[in-house]
Design an enzyme around this catalytic site. Structure first.
Site, PDB file in Angstrom:
ATOM      1  N   GLY A   1       0.800  -1.237   0.000  1.00  0.00           N
ATOM      2  CA  GLY A   1       0.000   0.000   0.000  1.00  0.00           C
ATOM      3  C   GLY A   1       0.823   1.272   0.000  1.00  0.00           C
TER       4      GLY A   1
ATOM      5  N   VAL B   1       3.223   4.581   0.814  1.00  0.00           N
ATOM      6  CA  VAL B   1       3.070   5.711   1.735  1.00  0.00           C
ATOM      7  C   VAL B   1       1.588   5.980   1.969  1.00  0.00           C
ATOM      8  CG1 VAL B   1       3.379   8.227   1.909  1.00  0.00           C
ATOM      9  CG2 VAL B   1       5.280   6.768   1.147  1.00  0.00           C
TER      10      VAL B   1
ATOM     11  N   ILE C   1       0.332  18.859   3.821  1.00  0.00           N
ATOM     12  CA  ILE C   1       0.614  17.828   4.838  1.00  0.00           C
ATOM     13  C   ILE C   1       0.812  18.470   6.211  1.00  0.00           C
ATOM     14  CG2 ILE C   1       2.281  16.059   5.566  1.00  0.00           C
ATOM     15  CD1 ILE C   1       2.611  15.287   2.619  1.00  0.00           C
TER      16      ILE C   1
ATOM     17  N   ALA D   1       7.533  19.456   7.776  1.00  0.00           N
ATOM     18  CA  ALA D   1       6.717  19.042   6.620  1.00  0.00           C
ATOM     19  C   ALA D   1       6.967  20.046   5.503  1.00  0.00           C
ATOM     20  CB  ALA D   1       5.241  18.997   7.011  1.00  0.00           C
TER      21      ALA D   1
ATOM     22  N   ALA E   1      -1.886  10.538  -4.717  1.00  0.00           N
ATOM     23  CA  ALA E   1      -2.194   9.132  -4.947  1.00  0.00           C
ATOM     24  C   ALA E   1      -3.014   8.931  -6.224  1.00  0.00           C
ATOM     25  CB  ALA E   1      -2.944   8.575  -3.742  1.00  0.00           C
TER      26      ALA E   1
ATOM     27  N   HIS F   1     -31.711  20.829  -3.578  1.00  0.00           N
ATOM     28  CA  HIS F   1     -31.701  21.931  -2.618  1.00  0.00           C
ATOM     29  C   HIS F   1     -32.149  21.417  -1.258  1.00  0.00           C
ATOM     30  CE1 HIS F   1     -32.152  25.934  -0.976  1.00  0.00           C
ATOM     31  NE2 HIS F   1     -33.332  25.549  -0.491  1.00  0.00           N
TER      32      HIS F   1
HETATM   33  P1  FAD Z   1       4.394   5.372  -2.606  1.00  0.00           P
HETATM   34  O1  FAD Z   1       3.056   5.342  -2.042  1.00  0.00           O
HETATM   35  O2  FAD Z   1       5.432   6.225  -1.978  1.00  0.00           O
HETATM   36  O3  FAD Z   1       4.906   3.876  -2.658  1.00  0.00           O
HETATM   37  C1  FAD Z   1       6.184   3.563  -3.050  1.00  0.00           C
HETATM   38  C2  FAD Z   1       6.499   2.193  -2.507  1.00  0.00           C
HETATM   39  O4  FAD Z   1       7.725   1.756  -3.084  1.00  0.00           O
HETATM   40  C3  FAD Z   1       6.720   2.188  -1.006  1.00  0.00           C
HETATM   41  O5  FAD Z   1       5.911   1.197  -0.415  1.00  0.00           O
HETATM   42  C4  FAD Z   1       8.194   1.872  -0.852  1.00  0.00           C
HETATM   43  O6  FAD Z   1       8.478   1.103   0.307  1.00  0.00           O
HETATM   44  C5  FAD Z   1       8.464   1.071  -2.105  1.00  0.00           C
HETATM   45  N1  FAD Z   1       9.862   1.104  -2.523  1.00  0.00           N
HETATM   46  C6  FAD Z   1      10.628   2.170  -2.795  1.00  0.00           C
HETATM   47  N2  FAD Z   1      11.846   1.789  -3.188  1.00  0.00           N
HETATM   48  C7  FAD Z   1      11.850   0.444  -3.176  1.00  0.00           C
HETATM   49  C8  FAD Z   1      12.813  -0.525  -3.484  1.00  0.00           C
HETATM   50  N3  FAD Z   1      14.018  -0.185  -3.922  1.00  0.00           N
HETATM   51  N4  FAD Z   1      12.479  -1.818  -3.350  1.00  0.00           N
HETATM   52  C9  FAD Z   1      11.256  -2.191  -2.911  1.00  0.00           C
HETATM   53  N5  FAD Z   1      10.292  -1.304  -2.613  1.00  0.00           N
HETATM   54  C10 FAD Z   1      10.588  -0.010  -2.750  1.00  0.00           C
HETATM   55  N6  FAD Z   1      -2.068  11.931  -1.599  1.00  0.00           N
HETATM   56  C11 FAD Z   1      -3.356  12.071  -1.921  1.00  0.00           C
HETATM   57  O7  FAD Z   1      -3.704  11.943  -3.094  1.00  0.00           O
HETATM   58  N7  FAD Z   1      -4.313  12.349  -0.972  1.00  0.00           N
HETATM   59  C12 FAD Z   1      -3.987  12.514   0.330  1.00  0.00           C
HETATM   60  O8  FAD Z   1      -4.852  12.773   1.155  1.00  0.00           O
HETATM   61  C13 FAD Z   1      -2.624  12.376   0.701  1.00  0.00           C
HETATM   62  N8  FAD Z   1      -2.265  12.510   1.979  1.00  0.00           N
HETATM   63  C14 FAD Z   1      -0.957  12.324   2.328  1.00  0.00           C
HETATM   64  C15 FAD Z   1      -0.603  12.461   3.653  1.00  0.00           C
HETATM   65  C16 FAD Z   1       0.711  12.284   4.050  1.00  0.00           C
HETATM   66  C17 FAD Z   1       1.076  12.416   5.497  1.00  0.00           C
HETATM   67  C18 FAD Z   1       1.691  11.944   3.069  1.00  0.00           C
HETATM   68  C19 FAD Z   1       3.114  11.734   3.463  1.00  0.00           C
HETATM   69  C20 FAD Z   1       1.351  11.813   1.737  1.00  0.00           C
HETATM   70  C21 FAD Z   1       0.022  12.016   1.358  1.00  0.00           C
HETATM   71  N9  FAD Z   1      -0.372  11.893   0.020  1.00  0.00           N
HETATM   72  C22 FAD Z   1      -1.682  12.074  -0.312  1.00  0.00           C
HETATM   73  C23 FAD Z   1       0.597  11.590  -1.048  1.00  0.00           C
HETATM   74  C24 FAD Z   1       0.508  10.127  -1.436  1.00  0.00           C
HETATM   75  O9  FAD Z   1       0.747   9.336  -0.297  1.00  0.00           O
HETATM   76  C25 FAD Z   1       1.498   9.819  -2.526  1.00  0.00           C
HETATM   77  O10 FAD Z   1       1.301  10.698  -3.616  1.00  0.00           O
HETATM   78  C26 FAD Z   1       1.327   8.390  -3.020  1.00  0.00           C
HETATM   79  O11 FAD Z   1       1.533   7.477  -1.973  1.00  0.00           O
HETATM   80  C27 FAD Z   1       2.315   8.107  -4.147  1.00  0.00           C
HETATM   81  O12 FAD Z   1       2.143   6.804  -4.571  1.00  0.00           O
HETATM   82  P2  FAD Z   1       3.321   6.011  -5.266  1.00  0.00           P
HETATM   83  O13 FAD Z   1       2.738   4.707  -5.682  1.00  0.00           O
HETATM   84  O14 FAD Z   1       3.992   6.842  -6.281  1.00  0.00           O
HETATM   85  O15 FAD Z   1       4.426   5.797  -4.139  1.00  0.00           O
END
Ligand code: FAD
Length: 480
Positions: free
Chosen positions: A53, A55, A193, A275, A326, A450
């Site tokens: 899942g 971040v 954030i 942040a 996300a 409404h």
């Molecule tokens: P990520 O979710 O970062 O996932 C990347 C994954 O890759 C991680 O699990 C990591 O462990 C894995 N990984 C990395 N390198 C390696 C490796 N070499 N080998 C194996 N695994 C690896 N976005 C929204 O749209 N709405 C929100 O409300 C929102 N709230 C947020 C609140 C907070 C506190 C934070 C920090 C972020 C928030 N975001 C929100 C942003 C959102 O979390 C990210 O934009 C989103 O998670 C990005 O998805 P991703 O798949 O690119 O990467």
């Protein structure tokens, strides 16, 4: 997928072979993996943590929204005392609150694992590192692949001069752990954030100070949308310092002693949340061994099909830049999986909504007014103040505003912004309007129930069309 290097493709032998290797199981990674599997491809999903899942599900969108829900309930209960119904102040059982938040996360991350199993996506746990254009090492295994999708996400930026190794200095992940409720919390960074977590800690009882380098909160967002949020929190927080930088932080057993630039007095805090943005993980997984370009900031450049400079290696989500959200990652994930499966599709979204789940919420999609002005794009602005919305007033949400940006020639919607209760939900209608090429008349002539907050979208469209009857008439010229 086939084990021990068997399989139909001619890629080098390895322990595991996949038609599609996905690195990272965040919203980008798991969506790409599942869509590719649904399109009939063999998929291996590599994730360094045991919980899938990324971040978003583990330490981002979901836990923050669970806590923000509780914060909203507390704030609403406090506000209701002004309307004749008082509740006792909240009694907070931090362990129970943390356990509830964790249970929400677990339910969703467990769900992702279940969905992977149901699709026969093989999940490999471990940090992945490219060792060649068709090979990734994961622990003592090698995964060979025909196509790869890099979805490695991003991490919080650390600031020089701040003792990040002191456990009282938190990033967003630490803050979501809710170790305690500090009496005095400094939030460094007035972006989405920082403000969401400020909202949580304020509701739980911390005295919050926010410091932001720019001249407004949520830099980049239109000032009229930020204003109601700023006004609301200025009345609740200890202080909001704009155009201010943290100069130094000295940690001792009494607390974290902070000095600021400008005329802001030094102060001591029990905890600091930093942040100030996120940086991509592009530099961390040996992409050079695969021949993939990574820019100096760690982003992986891609084209509109999510392809890197190496045609069979794609990248999506936070690691490619653009809004780190996300839903942007999942949209790119679908496109990429379909491109790999041979479909002729590109990333051509007209808008990516952004939402701050603060109190009040702030949301926008498409062009902002600031962007329209900067880029010299012809536009009209039509705003509807929620002071004239019956639903908003009955919800104690009269500070809100809905505004539309209209292209003068075509009358089409080119952007929208909303501040107020449920703005994050309300913005969806304007996002659909944007994608469908709706004009102001389409929005204004759509009958909205409404009294609802969604009416304010139609009212703003009526403002654009000059047909609004829920606001005073425009002053007529002396001749009528
Ligand atoms: P990520 O979710 O970062 O996932 C990347 C994954 O890759 C991680 O699990 C990591 O462990 C894995 N990984 C990395 N390198 C390696 C490796 N070499 N080998 C194996 N695994 C690896 N976005 C929204 O749209 N709405 C929100 O409300 C929102 N709230 C947020 C609140 C907070 C506190 C934070 C920090 C972020 C928030 N975001 C929100 C942003 C959102 O979390 C990210 O934009 C989103 O998670 C990005 O998805 P991703 O798949 O690119 O990467």
């Amino acid at each position: 997928m086939s084990v021990e290097g068997g399989g139909e493709s001619e890629a080098p032998q390895g322990d595991v072979h996949a038609q599609v290797l996905v690195l990272g199981s965040g919203p980008g990674g798991y969506t790409a993996a599942f869509r590719a599997a649904d399109l009939g491809l063999d998929v291996v999903l590599v994730e360094r943590y045991p919980s899938l899942g990324g971040v978003c599900l583990n330490v981002g969108c979901i836990p923050s929204k669970a806590l923000l829900h509780v914060a909203k309930v507390i704030a609403d209960a406090q506000a209701t005392s002004e309307h004749g119904v008082s509740f006792a102040g909240p009694e907070i059982d931090l362990d129970a609150l943390r356990a509830w938040k964790d249970s929400v996360v677990k339910r969703l991350t467990g769900g992702v694992s279940g969905l992977a199993k149901a699709r026969r996506v093989q999940v490999l746990e471990g940090g992945g590192r490219f060792t060649g254009p068709h090979a990734l090492a994961v622990g003592d295994k090698t995964v060979t692949f025909d196509h790869a999708v890099v979805a490695a996400g991003s991490r919080a930026i650390e600031l020089p001069g701040i003792p990040h190794d002191d456990e009282r200095v938190m990033d967003s992940t630490d803050a979501l752990e809710l170790a305690d409720i500090p009496k005095r919390l400094l939030v460094v960074g007035g972006g989405i954030i920082g403000l969401e977590l400020a909202c949580v800690y304020d509701a739980l009882g911390s005295e919050v100070t926010v410091v932001e380098l720019a001249d407004q909160l949520i830099p980049g967002c239109d000032p009229d949308l930020v204003k109601p949020l700023h006004q609301r929190i200025a009345g609740r927080y200890a202080a909001i310092h704009l155009e201010t930088r943290v100069e130094s932080v000295k940690a001792d057993e009494k607390g974290l002693y902070v000095t600021f630039t400008g005329h802001v007095a030094d102060a001591t805090f029990e905890r600091i949340l930093v942040a100030v943005g996120r940086e991509p993980n592009g530099g961390d997984m040996g992409l050079d061994a695969a021949g993939v370009n990574v820019d100096e900031r760690g982003f992986v450049p891609v084209d509109e099909r999510g392809r890197t400079n190496v045609e069979h290696i794609h990248a999506i989500g936070d690691v490619v830049g653009g809004p780190m959200l996300a839903h942007k990652a999942t949209y790119e994930a679908r496109i990429t999986a379909e491109v790999i499966a041979g479909h002729d599709v590109i990333f051509d979204a007209r808008g990516i909504p952004a939402v701050a789940y603060t109190d009040p919420e702030v949301a926008w999609v498409g062009l902002t007014e600031l962007q329209a002005r900067e880029r010299d794009i012809a536009h009209e602005v039509a705003s509807f103040p929620w002071q004239a919305s019956g639903r908003a007033l009955s919800m104690n949400a009269g500070e809100g505003l809905t505004k539309l940006l209209i292209e003068p020639q075509t009358r089409r919607l080119i952007g929208a912004g909303i501040v107020g209760a449920n703005a994050g939900e309300l913005i969806a209608e304007t996002g659909l309007g944007l994608e469908m090429g709706a004009d102001a008349q389409d929005l204004g002539l759509t009958i909205h129930a409404h009294p609802t907050l969604s009416e304010t979208v139609a009212f703003a469209a009526e403002v654009a069309e000059g047909t609004i009857t829920d606001l005073p008439p425009k002053r007529r010229s002396p001749r009528g």
